[in-house]
Scaffold this motif. Structure first.
Motif, PDB file in Angstrom:
ATOM      1  N   SER A   1       0.850  -1.189   0.000  1.00 38.28           N
ATOM      2  CA  SER A   1       0.000   0.000   0.000  1.00 38.28           C
ATOM      3  C   SER A   1       0.883   1.236   0.000  1.00 38.28           C
ATOM      4  CB  SER A   1      -0.887   0.035   1.244  1.00 38.28           C
ATOM      5  OG  SER A   1      -1.750  -1.058   1.270  1.00 38.28           O
TER       6      SER A   1
ATOM      7  N   ASP B   1       0.720   5.815   0.147  1.00 35.85           N
ATOM      8  CA  ASP B   1      -0.073   7.019   0.367  1.00 35.85           C
ATOM      9  C   ASP B   1       0.082   7.919  -0.846  1.00 35.85           C
ATOM     10  OD1 ASP B   1      -1.026   6.558   3.078  1.00 35.85           O
ATOM     11  OD2 ASP B   1       1.085   6.708   3.640  1.00 35.85           O
TER      12      ASP B   1
ATOM     13  N   LEU C   1      -9.711   6.691  -8.387  1.00 31.49           N
ATOM     14  CA  LEU C   1     -10.529   7.680  -7.682  1.00 31.49           C
ATOM     15  C   LEU C   1     -10.953   8.787  -8.630  1.00 31.49           C
ATOM     16  CD1 LEU C   1      -8.593   8.442  -4.348  1.00 31.49           C
ATOM     17  CD2 LEU C   1     -10.796   7.314  -4.556  1.00 31.49           C
TER      18      LEU C   1
ATOM     19  N   THR D   1     -12.342  12.456  -7.720  1.00 32.94           N
ATOM     20  CA  THR D   1     -12.438  13.140  -6.434  1.00 32.94           C
ATOM     21  C   THR D   1     -12.186  14.638  -6.561  1.00 32.94           C
ATOM     22  OG1 THR D   1     -11.611  13.025  -4.155  1.00 32.94           O
ATOM     23  CG2 THR D   1     -10.004  12.643  -5.908  1.00 32.94           C
TER      24      THR D   1
ATOM     25  N   GLY E   1      -6.428  16.496  -2.079  1.00 31.66           N
ATOM     26  CA  GLY E   1      -6.737  15.472  -1.103  1.00 31.66           C
ATOM     27  C   GLY E   1      -5.623  14.466  -0.955  1.00 31.66           C
ATOM     28  N   SER E   2      -5.942  13.385  -0.245  1.00 29.49           N
ATOM     29  CA  SER E   2      -4.982  12.299  -0.067  1.00 29.49           C
ATOM     30  C   SER E   2      -5.763  11.027   0.215  1.00 29.49           C
ATOM     31  CB  SER E   2      -4.011  12.598   1.080  1.00 29.49           C
ATOM     32  OG  SER E   2      -4.718  12.697   2.296  1.00 29.49           O
ATOM     33  N   ALA E   3      -5.136   9.892  -0.079  1.00 23.10           N
ATOM     34  CA  ALA E   3      -5.764   8.593   0.144  1.00 23.10           C
ATOM     35  C   ALA E   3      -4.677   7.525   0.187  1.00 23.10           C
ATOM     36  CB  ALA E   3      -6.772   8.285  -0.954  1.00 23.10           C
ATOM     37  N   LYS E   4      -5.016   6.394   0.746  1.00 21.63           N
ATOM     38  CA  LYS E   4      -4.106   5.251   0.813  1.00 21.63           C
ATOM     39  C   LYS E   4      -4.646   4.168  -0.119  1.00 21.63           C
ATOM     40  CE  LYS E   4      -1.598   2.497   4.180  1.00 21.63           C
ATOM     41  NZ  LYS E   4      -0.375   3.268   4.220  1.00 21.63           N
ATOM     42  N   THR E   5      -3.766   3.602  -0.915  1.00 20.36           N
ATOM     43  CA  THR E   5      -4.180   2.532  -1.816  1.00 20.36           C
ATOM     44  C   THR E   5      -4.319   1.228  -1.033  1.00 20.36           C
ATOM     45  OG1 THR E   5      -1.967   1.733  -2.358  1.00 20.36           O
ATOM     46  CG2 THR E   5      -2.825   3.559  -3.692  1.00 20.36           C
TER      47      THR E   5
END
Length: 126
Positions: A50, A52, A78, A80, A84-88
């Motif tokens: 994973s 970020d 995504l 969106t 922003g930010s997200a974790k795979t």
């Protein structure tokens, strides 16, 4: 009608200053950012991991984040907001590319993850 030549240098200075300010404002626009962390995968990593992902596209209404491997079609991960930010999930491997596009599909940024070089095995002297 005659123009008073005393005012020409001042008018030229005003026009030149205005042009310089316009150029500075255009050149100083905030930039698109796409950050993938970690930037490199551990050496000899064979199990997907994973990561970020953080992004900022200041002039986009929304963005798409697509992910793909070399030779594959990019797949939307995504759709969106522009920042922003997200974790795979644990499906990132060596050679995975993350692509940031705007709402019209124009490419804004791209990052390809690579692994650290795997050290050569040490062999026993014979």
């Amino acid at each position: 009608m005659r123009t008073d030549r005393r005012f020409l240098p001042k008018a030229f200075d005003v026009v030149l200053t205005a042009a310089a300010l316009i150029v500075l404002c255009v050149a100083w626009r905030p930039r698109v950012t796409l950050i993938v962390s970690p930037t490199r995968l551990p050496a000899c990593q064979t199990v997907p991991v994973s990561v970020d992902i953080a992004w900022n596209a200041p002039y986009a209404r929304s963005v798409g984040i697509l992910i793909y491997q070399l030779g594959d079609e990019p797949k939307l991960w995504l759709a969106t907001a522009a920042q922003g930010s997200a974790k795979t999930g644990p499906w990132i491997m060596d050679g995975t590319t993350v692509l940031l596009t705007d709402q019209d599909g124009r490419r804004l940024a791209r990052r390809t993850l690579e692994s650290e070089k795997c050290p050569l095995p040490v062999t026993a002297a014979q």
